[in-house]
Design a protein around this motif. Structure first.
Motif, PDB file in Angstrom:
ATOM      1  N   VAL A   4     -20.771  35.883  23.277  1.00  0.00           N
ATOM      2  CA  VAL A   4     -20.134  34.818  22.413  1.00  0.00           C
ATOM      3  C   VAL A   4     -19.406  33.969  23.400  1.00  0.00           C
ATOM      4  O   VAL A   4     -18.967  34.331  24.439  1.00  0.00           O
ATOM      5  N   THR A   5     -18.968  32.850  22.848  1.00  0.00           N
ATOM      6  CA  THR A   5     -18.258  31.917  23.693  1.00  0.00           C
ATOM      7  C   THR A   5     -16.738  32.733  23.969  1.00  0.00           C
ATOM      8  O   THR A   5     -16.226  33.221  23.237  1.00  0.00           O
ATOM      9  N   ASN A   7     -13.895  31.033  24.065  1.00  0.00           N
ATOM     10  CA  ASN A   7     -12.850  30.696  22.986  1.00  0.00           C
ATOM     11  C   ASN A   7     -12.877  31.499  21.733  1.00  0.00           C
ATOM     12  O   ASN A   7     -11.737  31.610  21.151  1.00  0.00           O
ATOM     13  N   ALA A   8     -14.030  31.971  21.421  1.00  0.00           N
ATOM     14  CA  ALA A   8     -14.089  32.820  20.039  1.00  0.00           C
ATOM     15  C   ALA A   8     -13.665  34.232  20.536  1.00  0.00           C
ATOM     16  O   ALA A   8     -12.799  34.690  19.712  1.00  0.00           O
ATOM     17  N   ASP A   9     -14.037  34.549  21.598  1.00  0.00           N
ATOM     18  CA  ASP A   9     -13.721  36.024  21.934  1.00  0.00           C
ATOM     19  C   ASP A   9     -12.093  36.387  22.276  1.00  0.00           C
ATOM     20  O   ASP A   9     -11.596  37.222  21.793  1.00  0.00           O
ATOM     21  N   MET A  11      -9.816  34.675  20.886  1.00  0.00           N
ATOM     22  CA  MET A  11      -9.001  34.361  19.609  1.00  0.00           C
ATOM     23  C   MET A  11      -8.160  35.378  19.134  1.00  0.00           C
ATOM     24  O   MET A  11      -9.064  36.403  18.869  1.00  0.00           O
ATOM     25  N   ARG A  13      -6.325  38.342  16.849  1.00  0.00           N
ATOM     26  CA  ARG A  13      -6.538  38.467  15.504  1.00  0.00           C
ATOM     27  C   ARG A  13      -4.926  38.357  14.779  1.00  0.00           C
ATOM     28  O   ARG A  13      -4.077  38.696  15.384  1.00  0.00           O
ATOM     29  N   HIS A 102      -7.801  22.867   9.498  1.00  0.00           N
ATOM     30  CA  HIS A 102      -8.959  23.189  10.384  1.00  0.00           C
ATOM     31  C   HIS A 102      -9.436  21.644  10.651  1.00  0.00           C
ATOM     32  O   HIS A 102      -9.903  21.359  11.697  1.00  0.00           O
ATOM     33  N   MET A 127      -4.698  30.054  16.076  1.00  0.00           N
ATOM     34  CA  MET A 127      -6.000  30.208  15.970  1.00  0.00           C
ATOM     35  C   MET A 127      -7.207  29.040  16.114  1.00  0.00           C
ATOM     36  O   MET A 127      -8.195  29.057  16.769  1.00  0.00           O
ATOM     37  N   LEU A 131     -10.025  27.745  18.953  1.00  0.00           N
ATOM     38  CA  LEU A 131     -11.480  27.836  18.361  1.00  0.00           C
ATOM     39  C   LEU A 131     -12.093  26.399  18.956  1.00  0.00           C
ATOM     40  O   LEU A 131     -13.173  26.225  19.174  1.00  0.00           O
ATOM     41  N   GLN A 133     -11.036  24.611  21.395  1.00  0.00           N
ATOM     42  CA  GLN A 133     -11.028  24.655  22.992  1.00  0.00           C
ATOM     43  C   GLN A 133      -9.871  23.928  23.290  1.00  0.00           C
ATOM     44  O   GLN A 133      -9.876  23.354  24.527  1.00  0.00           O
TER      45      GLN A 133
END
Length: 381
Positions: A4-5, A7-9, A11, A13, A102, A127, A131, A133
């Motif tokens: 996974v990218t 930036n997603a990883d 982020m 929770r 968003h 967040m 996402l 970047q």
């Protein structure tokens, strides 16, 4: 294997969701003061209109920006209640306030851009920026300043990479409401530096004794993007309808971005939103009065227990100082409160580094739960 990218990883929770998971996993009945989820149902005429739409087959694609009837009703609401003049074409209907924010950031943030976000502030700002970047940069909100941003400090945080400043009033988690003078100063700062100002106004209908002021009323240059929601005002959190008000220069692009994001908000939900705006408003007044009563109850109890707090002027939260109780680790303290006394609260660190030592109590629950919850918090001494 593909990955996974980054930036997603990376982020994080939501710290609020971690408390929710722990509360649900306990399998025990608990008092929930951790989530901003109204304990009311939407007005009856709103539900009836959604049912009618489904029954009549009003379930097909609609324009990316929203159905014309809703955008027109929103233009009327903005003018009457917020003092904001916007053409229907400048209002984009979104899947709740979160997607409105968003969308605003998708319009304004490229890889490597810096975004100034409030600290403490709603965790989804950080967040969303990550996402996209971008680089979230917290601007401090301090107790000694009544959690009002220092304009000169914000000015010092602006760099050539800064593109956006996010402003939230009424505030989640603080319950504060910024004055017209402060908001005008923030708009002027954005104009001076060529920044966008993204204004989160999802609690605009919930203020107590002070007015809500929309930053867009001070916007002379088309720098303000304003996000609103039906979730809190009409207890429609799961219906997922919000809207983003754009300056003319950004409106067409914003509508275009809806296609790859969501295509459109579901048609029955939009019909329900029209009914919410144009129908009786007595349920809204009743809910606001109930939150005000709960606010008074909570602050009276906290005062009696000697727990410092920020007097809430908007939304339905109380920001409580538990630094003397938590010993420098408020997240661990919140877990202990849940385990030992079955009360779920949102630790302040879920809202940024500036939240250490604080907790957010949600008043979107019954008076009985508020009484029991605060009484049990007092046992943690």
């Amino acid at each position: 294997m593909p990955a996974v990218t980054p930036n997603a990883d990376r982020m994080p929770r939501s710290g609020i969701r971690r408390v929710m998971d722990a509360a649900w996993a306990s399998g025990k009945p608990f008092i929930g003061m951790h989530v901003g989820e109204p304990d009311f149902s939407p007005p009856d005429h709103v539900v009836a209109e959604a049912e009618r739409a489904y029954r009549d087959g009003d379930t097909h694609y609609v324009p990316n920006g929203g159905v014309p009837e809703l955008r027109q009703a929103l233009a009327a609401k903005l003018l009457e209640q917020n003092g904001v003049t916007a053409a229907p074409s400048e209002i984009i209907v979104t899947a709740g306030g979160a997607q409105a924010l968003h969308l605003a950031l998708s319009l304004t943030v490229a890889a490597g851009d810096e975004v100034l976000i409030p600290d403490p502030g709603w965790p989804n700002y950080r967040m969303a920026v990550g996402l996209l970047q971008g680089e979230p940069v917290g601007y401090p909100l301090r107790a000694e300043d009544d959690f009002v941003p220092r304009l000169e400090e914000l000015e010092g945080l602006v760099t050539p990479q800064t593109k956006v400043i996010v402003v939230n009033s009424p505030s989640n988690p603080l319950g504060t409401v910024l004055s017209a003078d402060v908001l005008e100063g923030l708009v002027r700062l954005a104009e001076r530096h060529g920044l966008w100002l993204v204004s989160d106004e999802c609690y605009d209908a919930l203020t107590y004794g002070v007015p809500h002021v929309s930053p867009a009323t001070f916007d002379h240059s088309g720098v303000v993007l304003s996000a609103f929601s039906f979730s809190k005002t009409y207890a429609m959190t799961g219906v997922r309808v919000g809207y983003l008000v754009c300056p003319p220069s950004a409106a067409a692009v914003a509508a275009k971005l809806q296609e790859p994001m969501i295509a459109c908000v579901n048609a029955p939900a939009q019909r329900a939103a029209v009914a919410a705006l144009t129908g009786p408003q007595d349920r809204v007044r009743m809910m606001r009065d109930s939150y005000d009563e709960r606010r008074r109850l909570a602050t009276d109890m906290l005062e009696a227990q000697g727990l410092p707090f920020v007097p809430p002027r908007g939304a339905f939260y109380v920001w409580v100082d538990v630094s003397e109780l938590s010993g420098g680790d408020v997240e661990a303290w919140a877990v202990r409160l849940l385990e030992e006394h079955l009360v779920a609260v949102a630790p302040g660190t879920a809202f940024g580094h500036g939240g250490e030592g604080w907790v957010r109590l949600s008043l979107a629950t019954s008076t009985g739960d508020i009484e029991q919850g605060i009484e049990r918090i007092g046992r943690m001494r």
